[in-house]
Scaffold this motif. Structure first.
Motif: not given
Length: 376
Positions: A187-188, A194-196, A330-337, A342-343
């Motif tokens: 929970v962020a 911004a910290n994966p 099976g696998f995740s798809v979880e791109p992020g910025v 900031r966020f």
């Protein structure tokens, strides 16, 4: 609690918002003999239930219940319309008028993959499909609604929700639902997102303040030693979602969806594909949008009985994973910025690769950032 106390204007507005984000026409709640605890909790109903009850919470408009004539009292106070039936032909006619042509969420799980959300009998699903509706799993709606609505409820009660408080609440909800997990969820809030791999318990607790993004990454299964579902959802606490936050989410969503689309196209055409190639697909979308330096992890990880398993990862960044994706993985798809200080934004879905192509969980991946309306 009563139906009127549960389905407040604020709750209905939140449900409508999420239905729109998931591109659904409504959430069709079904109960018979109390077999669907999701429906009874959302509606706030209990008591003797010897007849079938359907309640449509639409993406637009007021709720509509289809209740047996002798059990209308179960939905007394519904802020909408109650339509009655007595004979089975009347029920089918009412349902046909209500659901035909609509895409609806129900507590249904393909192949019973998530048993605690597989609460609607197969025959009822067949009945609704025969009435002309498309039925998808409500798993995404329930996941987002439960935790994010809890934040809104805390604010409405004058309480200050916190990262650790929401984390504890999710763990309690898992326990009540019979789910197991090896670690609490992430929970962020705000800059913490911004910290994966942020750990909300590593320091002082943080208030889920208005005007901040909220990232919820949660994973669980029916047993500790089983294959987990692993999803990440994004919300914004407060007023309108800032244009920059909405834009970053759109970029991440497009990278996620483009990755699955390329996999499906390659599979249909009979070509092999590697995890590294799919990582390149997602990374290209994010880099083209100007956020390449802020995408600091692989696109996805293998999922087996280890959450970050030994199968192929979607990775040409941390490693060069040139293993071909085969049926059964099976696998995740979880791109992020992640914009440091900031966020951050991440959207995570799961893919099971069948002989005929990819199967995505949830059925309706998040399409827009969820807004949690709060006062203060």
């Amino acid at each position: 609690m009563s139906v009127a106390e549960n389905l407040t204007p604020e709750v209905l507005a939140s449900i409508r918002k999420m239905l729109g984000e998931l591109k659904l026409d409504g959430w069709l709640l079904f109960d018979f003999h109390g077999m669907n605890p999701v429906a009874t909790r959302v509606l706030g109903i209990g008591g003797l239930a010897t007849r079938r009850l359907f309640v449509l919470l639409p993406a637009a408009g007021r709720p509509i219940a289809v209740a047996h004539a002798i059990e209308q009292h179960r939905v007394a106070g519904l802020p909408g319309e109650v339509r009655t039936y007595a004979a089975w032909r009347q029920l089918e006619e009412q349902l046909s008028r209500l659901v035909s042509g609509k895409r609806l969420a129900m507590e249904y799980s393909v192949k019973d993959a998530v048993p605690y959300l597989d609460r609607v009998p197969a025959g009822v699903v067949e009945l609704i499909r025969a009435a002309g509706a498309e039925v998808v799993s409500s798993s995404g709606l329930v996941t987002a609604l439960a935790a994010f609505e809890r934040v809104r409820t805390w604010y409405a009660a004058g309480q200050q929700p916190t990262e650790q408080g929401l984390q504890r609440w999710v763990m309690e909800a898992f326990e009540q639902a019979g789910l197991k997990t090896n670690e609490p969820p992430i929970v962020a809030s705000g800059a913490h997102a911004a910290n994966p791999h942020y750990d909300p318990t590593a320091g002082p607790d943080t208030i889920l303040a208005a005007g901040q993004v909220l990232l919820l990454d949660l994973w669980a299964g029916t047993e500790i030693d089983t294959v987990y579902a692993d999803q990440t959802w994004m919300a914004f606490v407060g007023g309108e979602v800032p244009s920059e936050v909405a834009h970053v989410f759109d970029v991440v969503r497009d990278a996620r969806d483009r990755t699955v689309a390329v996999l499906a196209d390659r599979w249909r055409e009979g070509f092999s594909v590697t995890g590294a190639e799919l990582d390149d697909v997602a990374r290209k979308v994010i880099t083209t949008a100007g956020f390449g330096d802020s995408f600091v992890h692989r696109t996805g990880h293998s999922i087996d009985k280890e959450l970050h398993g030994s199968g192929p990862h979607l990775d040409n960044y941390e490693t060069h994973d040139d293993r071909k994706l085969m049926p059964g993985v099976g696998f995740s798809v979880e791109p992020g910025v992640y914009l440091t200080g900031r966020f951050g934004v991440r959207s995570e879905i799961n893919v099971y690769l069948r002989d005929d192509g990819p199967e995505v969980t949830p059925d309706g991946p998040q399409q827009q950032i969820v807004r949690i309306p709060v006062a203060g």
